[in-house]
Design a protein around this motif. Structure first.
Motif, PDB file in Angstrom:
ATOM      1  N   HIS A 111       0.831  -1.212   0.000  1.00 38.41           N
ATOM      2  CA  HIS A 111       0.000   0.000   0.000  1.00 38.41           C
ATOM      3  C   HIS A 111       0.862   1.257   0.000  1.00 38.41           C
ATOM      4  O   HIS A 111       0.507   2.261  -0.631  1.00 38.41           O
ATOM      5  CB  HIS A 111      -0.956  -0.019   1.209  1.00 38.41           C
ATOM      6  CG  HIS A 111      -2.023  -1.071   1.087  1.00 38.41           C
ATOM      7  ND1 HIS A 111      -2.393  -1.887   2.131  1.00 38.41           N
ATOM      8  CD2 HIS A 111      -2.766  -1.456   0.027  1.00 38.41           C
ATOM      9  CE1 HIS A 111      -3.342  -2.720   1.713  1.00 38.41           C
ATOM     10  NE2 HIS A 111      -3.585  -2.479   0.448  1.00 38.41           N
ATOM     11  N   ARG A 170       2.121   1.603  -3.632  1.00 43.07           N
ATOM     12  CA  ARG A 170       1.092   1.924  -4.617  1.00 43.07           C
ATOM     13  C   ARG A 170       0.403   3.254  -4.338  1.00 43.07           C
ATOM     14  O   ARG A 170       0.112   4.027  -5.251  1.00 43.07           O
ATOM     15  CB  ARG A 170       0.025   0.803  -4.662  1.00 43.07           C
ATOM     16  CG  ARG A 170       0.558  -0.506  -5.250  1.00 43.07           C
ATOM     17  CD  ARG A 170      -0.492  -1.613  -5.197  1.00 43.07           C
ATOM     18  NE  ARG A 170      -1.770  -1.154  -5.701  1.00 43.07           N
ATOM     19  CZ  ARG A 170      -2.087  -1.054  -6.983  1.00 43.07           C
ATOM     20  NH1 ARG A 170      -1.220  -1.449  -7.902  1.00 43.07           N
ATOM     21  NH2 ARG A 170      -3.255  -0.600  -7.348  1.00 43.07           N
ATOM     22  N   THR A 177       2.567   1.794  -9.064  1.00 43.05           N
ATOM     23  CA  THR A 177       1.422   0.875  -9.173  1.00 43.05           C
ATOM     24  C   THR A 177       1.750  -0.352 -10.024  1.00 43.05           C
ATOM     25  O   THR A 177       0.853  -1.102 -10.393  1.00 43.05           O
ATOM     26  CB  THR A 177       0.192   1.607  -9.753  1.00 43.05           C
ATOM     27  OG1 THR A 177       0.594   2.216 -10.989  1.00 43.05           O
ATOM     28  CG2 THR A 177      -0.333   2.665  -8.809  1.00 43.05           C
ATOM     29  N   GLY A 178       3.021  -0.536 -10.331  1.00 41.39           N
ATOM     30  CA  GLY A 178       3.414  -1.754 -11.061  1.00 41.39           C
ATOM     31  C   GLY A 178       3.096  -3.008 -10.269  1.00 41.39           C
ATOM     32  O   GLY A 178       2.368  -3.889 -10.749  1.00 41.39           O
ATOM     33  N   HIS A 199       1.062  -5.414  -8.060  1.00 42.87           N
ATOM     34  CA  HIS A 199      -0.395  -5.452  -7.885  1.00 42.87           C
ATOM     35  C   HIS A 199      -0.792  -6.252  -6.653  1.00 42.87           C
ATOM     36  O   HIS A 199       0.048  -6.918  -6.049  1.00 42.87           O
ATOM     37  CB  HIS A 199      -1.037  -6.081  -9.130  1.00 42.87           C
ATOM     38  CG  HIS A 199      -0.807  -5.289 -10.373  1.00 42.87           C
ATOM     39  ND1 HIS A 199      -0.405  -5.848 -11.556  1.00 42.87           N
ATOM     40  CD2 HIS A 199      -0.903  -3.958 -10.606  1.00 42.87           C
ATOM     41  CE1 HIS A 199      -0.272  -4.909 -12.471  1.00 42.87           C
ATOM     42  NE2 HIS A 199      -0.567  -3.744 -11.920  1.00 42.87           N
ATOM     43  N   ILE A 200      -2.079  -6.189  -6.339  1.00 40.00           N
ATOM     44  CA  ILE A 200      -2.610  -6.979  -5.230  1.00 40.00           C
ATOM     45  C   ILE A 200      -3.566  -8.018  -5.810  1.00 40.00           C
ATOM     46  O   ILE A 200      -4.526  -7.657  -6.502  1.00 40.00           O
ATOM     47  CB  ILE A 200      -3.379  -6.075  -4.232  1.00 40.00           C
ATOM     48  CG1 ILE A 200      -2.458  -4.958  -3.718  1.00 40.00           C
ATOM     49  CG2 ILE A 200      -3.929  -6.915  -3.077  1.00 40.00           C
ATOM     50  CD1 ILE A 200      -3.175  -3.894  -2.910  1.00 40.00           C
ATOM     51  N   GLY A 201      -3.297  -9.290  -5.540  1.00 34.88           N
ATOM     52  CA  GLY A 201      -4.171 -10.331  -6.091  1.00 34.88           C
ATOM     53  C   GLY A 201      -4.786 -11.206  -5.014  1.00 34.88           C
ATOM     54  O   GLY A 201      -5.739 -11.930  -5.256  1.00 34.88           O
ATOM     55  N   ALA A 211       1.489 -11.395  -7.106  1.00 27.53           N
ATOM     56  CA  ALA A 211       1.335 -10.218  -7.974  1.00 27.53           C
ATOM     57  C   ALA A 211       2.046  -9.002  -7.388  1.00 27.53           C
ATOM     58  O   ALA A 211       2.400  -8.068  -8.099  1.00 27.53           O
ATOM     59  CB  ALA A 211      -0.148  -9.912  -8.178  1.00 27.53           C
ATOM     60  N   ILE A 252       9.203  -3.414 -10.494  1.00 26.08           N
ATOM     61  CA  ILE A 252       9.208  -3.520 -11.963  1.00 26.08           C
ATOM     62  C   ILE A 252       9.612  -2.186 -12.607  1.00 26.08           C
ATOM     63  O   ILE A 252      10.280  -2.168 -13.631  1.00 26.08           O
ATOM     64  CB  ILE A 252       7.818  -3.992 -12.477  1.00 26.08           C
ATOM     65  CG1 ILE A 252       7.812  -4.235 -13.987  1.00 26.08           C
ATOM     66  CG2 ILE A 252       6.712  -3.003 -12.149  1.00 26.08           C
ATOM     67  CD1 ILE A 252       8.507  -5.462 -14.422  1.00 26.08           C
ATOM     68  N   GLY A 263      -1.566  -9.193 -18.139  1.00 23.77           N
ATOM     69  CA  GLY A 263      -0.525  -8.310 -17.613  1.00 23.77           C
ATOM     70  C   GLY A 263      -0.558  -8.105 -16.110  1.00 23.77           C
ATOM     71  O   GLY A 263       0.305  -7.406 -15.571  1.00 23.77           O
ATOM     72  N   TYR A 264      -1.533  -8.703 -15.431  1.00 21.99           N
ATOM     73  CA  TYR A 264      -1.684  -8.403 -14.004  1.00 21.99           C
ATOM     74  C   TYR A 264      -0.595  -9.071 -13.165  1.00 21.99           C
ATOM     75  O   TYR A 264      -0.078  -8.482 -12.225  1.00 21.99           O
ATOM     76  CB  TYR A 264      -3.075  -8.849 -13.527  1.00 21.99           C
ATOM     77  CG  TYR A 264      -3.529  -8.158 -12.264  1.00 21.99           C
ATOM     78  CD1 TYR A 264      -3.984  -6.838 -12.306  1.00 21.99           C
ATOM     79  CD2 TYR A 264      -3.502  -8.808 -11.043  1.00 21.99           C
ATOM     80  CE1 TYR A 264      -4.403  -6.191 -11.153  1.00 21.99           C
ATOM     81  CE2 TYR A 264      -3.926  -8.170  -9.885  1.00 21.99           C
ATOM     82  CZ  TYR A 264      -4.370  -6.861  -9.948  1.00 21.99           C
ATOM     83  OH  TYR A 264      -4.798  -6.234  -8.801  1.00 21.99           O
ATOM     84  N   CYS A 265      -0.217 -10.298 -13.536  1.00 21.84           N
ATOM     85  CA  CYS A 265       0.839 -10.994 -12.780  1.00 21.84           C
ATOM     86  C   CYS A 265       2.215 -10.567 -13.239  1.00 21.84           C
ATOM     87  O   CYS A 265       3.215 -10.845 -12.567  1.00 21.84           O
ATOM     88  CB  CYS A 265       0.699 -12.514 -12.929  1.00 21.84           C
ATOM     89  SG  CYS A 265       1.279 -13.157 -14.523  1.00 21.84           S
ATOM     90  N   THR A 266       2.283  -9.929 -14.415  1.00 22.97           N
ATOM     91  CA  THR A 266       3.558  -9.713 -15.100  1.00 22.97           C
ATOM     92  C   THR A 266       4.601  -8.955 -14.274  1.00 22.97           C
ATOM     93  O   THR A 266       5.751  -9.396 -14.190  1.00 22.97           O
ATOM     94  CB  THR A 266       3.295  -9.008 -16.454  1.00 22.97           C
ATOM     95  OG1 THR A 266       2.264  -9.730 -17.133  1.00 22.97           O
ATOM     96  CG2 THR A 266       4.543  -8.952 -17.304  1.00 22.97           C
ATOM     97  N   PRO A 267       4.258  -7.822 -13.643  1.00 22.96           N
ATOM     98  CA  PRO A 267       5.298  -7.114 -12.877  1.00 22.96           C
ATOM     99  C   PRO A 267       5.901  -7.984 -11.767  1.00 22.96           C
ATOM    100  O   PRO A 267       7.131  -8.019 -11.610  1.00 22.96           O
ATOM    101  CB  PRO A 267       4.543  -5.911 -12.295  1.00 22.96           C
ATOM    102  CG  PRO A 267       3.429  -5.668 -13.262  1.00 22.96           C
ATOM    103  CD  PRO A 267       3.003  -7.051 -13.685  1.00 22.96           C
TER     104      PRO A 267
END
Lengths: 804, 160
Positions: free
Chosen positions: B28, B31, B37-38, B40-42, B50, B78, B103-107
């Protein structure tokens, strides 16, 4: 340069259909510069946290907000009573029912939305949510759908208990939603009466969840002075959502803008309109500031868009040679507490009637009974068209059951029943007209590639060897899919036909912008659509920009689900490009001072027949279209928009084969080999197609081998985080071998069919068939998914094969 | 609510300072306070990866690290992999091998692979598969991700 080399160079420059053009959308994602919903931050934005029910069925006797409101950072607490004045405490569902936006006097499933706490940031919002005090009186819950219609069953939906129907015909019990039938029951029954052989098997497609890596969420921003509502939303269908929001809120649809942005996977989870979105929107209207609502993973798995939960019964009737004479398939469908099943209006059980599969079955009857239970609502299509996985699972499993009964090889039973290539277009006994197919060659190609006879010999040797530590199974699935919904004469949602659209604008120097009604969630639309235009118009894909998902920018369309983007929007793209090409041809004829009939198209230009030095390139024409040098009466510009209403759905197919080795002592299933041949007609970007196949097979593997959402007898969720819910890692995911044949779609302008869901639909029964085949010589005809080590070990233990 | 604390660390080579409650998670802070914001939260259970970032030369899941644990740390996300306008070999390879879809998992996946290749510059396929098993991808089926990591490893080795 030779003429051939010159033509090839021009063709290569376009990077059009058939080339594995690297994806345009990657540039931002590999840099971490995607723009997903939770990345959006608006000035003054508040965060909304949802208070959820701990009970599956309970009355709400009171809600005390005082402690929550006293919590630092908390601005407001909304309950159903706060939404009542604007009449938004209930909303219509895509299934013809209504759903509580926030629980109104009672909760009907665990984790149901009861209140939303608005606060300055997410920490404060969750602090506040923990302090909302709700007084519940617990009621008995119905978890097993087989008990829903019992005479003394508790009534789940008191709000509609007197309603004779909820959108889909008469109800026979307060917990009954609908009964749907297709086919000729009398003819099917007659076929069973006279059949030499019949088989029957019960099989469950368990409740699962699509579980995209990004959960659902939105940022709603209502601008009071203009009355304009903007919603950034994880939606696979932004235009349909805008229509629903207009119906719900009474705001003019022209003042609502839904923006999809980048979406972190959907797989069906992001089609419906969820209560969280609606509360966030109401909260923004009430507070006048933007509201962000983002699901946690537990919220996501517990409450939004589950799939399947079809308790099926399959029956086949055949002669002693294995030729099928009749089919009777039925399913009891658990739709949870509200019917928010996603489907076209006329298809309450989706496209379940595709359950005759790839086979010529003269008599068939299908029936689905849907009921309420005290579980989360849904019934979304998890990487398939509506209820197609359920249908194909039944037929592909039943083919094996029939083969076993007859002692026939599982490839042979399929050969004997396939619709032959010369029978297309073929109308099934449940009413679908299969557009094209070549099922026999596809299966033979796969059998040859894997050395099928050798595999069966190896299996026979293993079966004969009591010392073998493993059981070997070979699974075959020869499925036919039904995708690309769909013709507006039969397909609509909330009255809106399921056409789709493309608008193309060409700029003077040859740059192109195309806008579509679909919404990519990773499928590579920006690349694929550009390649269609590149080939159709002879302009390089590199210069073609594709935009989707912003309802203010793109023409209306039903979005991306059910593998409909290529079948419907891909067709719209080709048709819009062809309108432009027709105009360009008129301009070329004018410039070259010949008639249109004297021109022929070559890659990127119109040339005069017989005089190839006389030519006008598309790029030249783009500039001329913006001058005064045009045929008399012609307007400037090279723009077109097409709304494409497909004449039929498309029917991609495939032949899959899977080899597994089952450890007799641990129940662990090792996938030795998985060979997938797909036929989706014209292949626009082979690399993207391969990627979709890999992903779909992996999701099939997940469903077949581990996914299930379990409940206890009180309706408590027993596995709603990634601690319990199975998402395969790189370690257990098998290696995929892919192959293809090409059978063109006769009614699609490019000859293409959808593809991304085939591997899921065809993959699941293939895994099951392989696992069950490992036990077939021991008299096992069926084992329900998921084939986890524990469940497979139980089968080994029951049969005693694990005794040393 | 506990007293907020000042925390200083290096983010992609640049010194940064944030004032956070002790309970605030690194993901947090990155981001929402530092506009990165590269990652992510999954999930919220450390399973999906992520949110993977590099913390003091280790891959960590930023959704289960407290920002106050990062005092004096060096963090790479990333956003820090592209150097002098040139993509990292992994970023290029993910593009070339079609190693990403939504692309969500990518970073997180690329950031994890970055550390994996530092620890093991010549990994076998099995090494890669187990090395990225803390990062989930729902779209690709991993096959092209594995190819991308193999391809980047080769290019990095050739570049010395």
């Amino acid at each position: 340069m030779s003429q051939t080399a010159e033509l090839k160079e021009r063709e290569d420059k376009l990077q059009g259909m058939g080339t594995s053009l690297l994806r345009k959308e990657d540039a931002k994602f590999i840099r971490g510069q995607g723009s997903y919903i939770d990345d959006i931050k608006l000035p003054g934005m508040l965060f909304g946290a949802v208070v959820r029910s701990p009970y599956a069925h309970a009355r709400i006797k009171g809600i005390d907000k005082a402690k929550a409101l006293a919590c630092p950072g908390v601005v407001a607490v909304l309950t159903a009573d706060d939404l009542k004045p604007v009449n938004l405490h209930w909303m219509p569902t895509l299934g013809g029912d209504v759903q509580a936006v926030l629980a109104d006097k009672k909760v009907c499933f665990q984790y149901q939305e009861v209140a939303m706490v608005l606060a300055s940031d997410r920490y404060a919002a969750y602090d506040g949510a923990a302090l909302v005090e709700v007084d519940y009186e617990e009621l008995p819950a119905i978890v097993d759908p087989k008990k829903s219609m019992a005479p003394d069953a508790p009534i789940i939906r008191e709000d509609i208990q007197d309603k004779k129907e909820v959108g889909h015909g008469p109800r026979t019990h307060p917990n009954h939603i609908f009964t749907w039938e297709a086919g000729d029951k009398a003819a099917a029954d007659a076929a069973f009466k006279t059949a030499e052989i019949t088989v029957r098997e019960e099989m469950l497609n368990p409740r699962v969840h699509p579980c995209p890596l990004e959960t659902c969420g939105c940022v709603a921003s209502f601008d009071k002075p203009t009355g304009y509502l903007t919603v950034y939303m994880t939606s696979q269908a932004p235009h349909l959502v805008r229509t629903v929001l207009a119906m719900l809120s009474g705001i003019a649809e022209s003042k609502i803008r839904v923006i999809g942005g980048d979406i972190g996977g959907g797989f069906g989870n992001k089609v419906p309109v969820y209560p969280g979105y609606v509360v966030a929107i109401v909260a923004s209207i009430v507070t006048g500031v933007p509201i962000k609502w983002i699901e946690s993973r537990i919220d996501n798995i517990s409450t939004t868009g589950f799939a399947r939960d079809y308790h099926g019964v399959g029956e086949l009737a055949a002669d002693k040679d294995g030729r099928i004479k009749g089919l009777r398939f039925s399913a009891l469908a658990d739709h949870g507490a509200f019917n928010s099943h996603v489907s076209a209006t006329k298809f309450p059980a989706g496209l379940f009637s595709i359950c005759t599969g790839s086979y010529a079955i003269p008599n068939a009857y299908a029936r689905v009974d849907a009921v309420y239970t005290n579980k989360a609502p849904g019934g979304v299509a998890y990487r398939c068209s509506l209820r197609v996985t359920e249908a194909i699972y039944l037929i592909e499993r039943m083919m094996d059951v029939l083969a076993l009964k007859l002692g026939l090889d599982k490839a042979e039973i399929r050969r004997r029943n396939f619709v032959r290539s010369d029978q297309f277009p073929y109308t099934t006994s449940l009413g679908w007209t299969l557009d094209s197919g070549a099922y026999h060659p596809a299966l033979e190609k796969v059998l040859k590639a894997v050395g099928y006879e050798g595999l069966r010999k190896e299996q026979a040797a293993k079966r004969a060897d009591p010392k073998s530590p493993t059981l070997m199974g070979i699974g075959i699935s020869t499925f036919t899919e039904i995708v690309g919904a769909g013709p507006t004469k039969v397909c609509d949602i909330l009255g809106v036909g399921l056409f789709d659209s493309c608008e193309i604008r060409i700029h003077p120097t040859g740059g192109v912008i195309a806008r579509l009604g679909t919404m990519s969630q990773g499928q590579g639309h920006a690349t694929t659509y550009a390649q269609i235009i590149a080939t159709e118009l002879g302009l390089p894909a590199a210069d073609i920009v594709v935009e989707e998902g912003d309802t203010d920018k793109s023409p209306y369309g039903a979005g991306t689900w059910g593998s409909r983007s290529t079948p419907v929007s891909g067709a719209a793209t080709a048709m819009a490009a062809r309108k432009i090409k027709d105009k360009a041809k008129k301009i070329a004829a004018h410039l070259l001072e010949v008639s249109e009939g004297d021109l022929e198209w070559e890659i990127d230009r119109f040339k005069v027949k017989g005089n190839p030095s006389q030519a006008k390139t598309m790029k030249e024409i783009c500039m001329v279209a913006h001058t005064g040098n045009l045929p008399a009466g012609m307007e400037q510009g090279l723009n077109a928009v097409t709304y494409y209403d497909p004449p039929n759905l498309t029917f991609p197919f495939g032949a899959y084969l899977c080899v597994v080795d089952v450890d007799k002592f641990t129940g662990e299933v090792k996938v030795r080999r998985f060979y997938a041949l797909d036929d989706c007609g014209t292949r626009i970007n082979p690399m993207v197609i391969e990627g979709q196949i890999h992903g779909g097979l992996t999701e099939a593997f997940a469903v077949a081998m581990g996914q299930q959402i379990p409940f206890d007898e009180n309706g408590n969720h027993l596995g709603n985080s990634l601690m319990d819910y199975f998402l395969p890692t790189a370690v257990e995911t098998p290696k995929w071998e892919t192959d293809h044949t090409v059978t063109l779609c006769p009614h699609h302008p490019l000859g293409a069919k959808g593809v991304a869901e085939s591997p899921h639909v065809g993959g699941i029964p293939c895994f099951s068939n392989a696992v069950i085949d490992a036990f077939a010589h021991l008299g096992v005809t069926h084992m329900d998914m998921p084939h986890s080590a524990w469940r497979v070990w139980q089968q080994c233990n029951t049969l005693g094969v694990n005794k040393r | 609510m506990a007293t907020a604390k000042k925390v200083s660390f290096k983010l992609n080579g640049k010194p940064v300072e944030v004032t956070v409650e002790p309970r605030e998670l690194l993901i947090h802070s990155l981001r929402e306070r530092l506009a990165h914001t590269g990652p992510h939260i999954g999930c919220e259970t450390s399973h999906c990866g992520a949110c993977t970032v590099d913390l003091n030369e280790m891959s960590v899941k930023a959704c289960t690290v407290l920002t106050v644990q990062c005092e004096g740390a060096e963090i790479t996300t990333i956003e820090g992999l592209e150097q002098g306008g040139a993509l990292h070999a992994l970023q290029q390879a993910f593009h070339e091998e079609h190693g990403l879809q939504c692309g969500y998992c990518t970073p997180g996946m690329i950031t994890r692979a970055y550390r994996l290749l530092k620890e093991n510059p010549n990994p076998s396929e099995q090494d890669i598969r187990s090395g990225i098993s803390g990062n989930l991808c729902r779209c690709t089926g991993y096959q092209n991700i594995v190819k991308a990591v193999q391809s980047a490893a080769k290019k990095l080795a050739a570049a010395g």
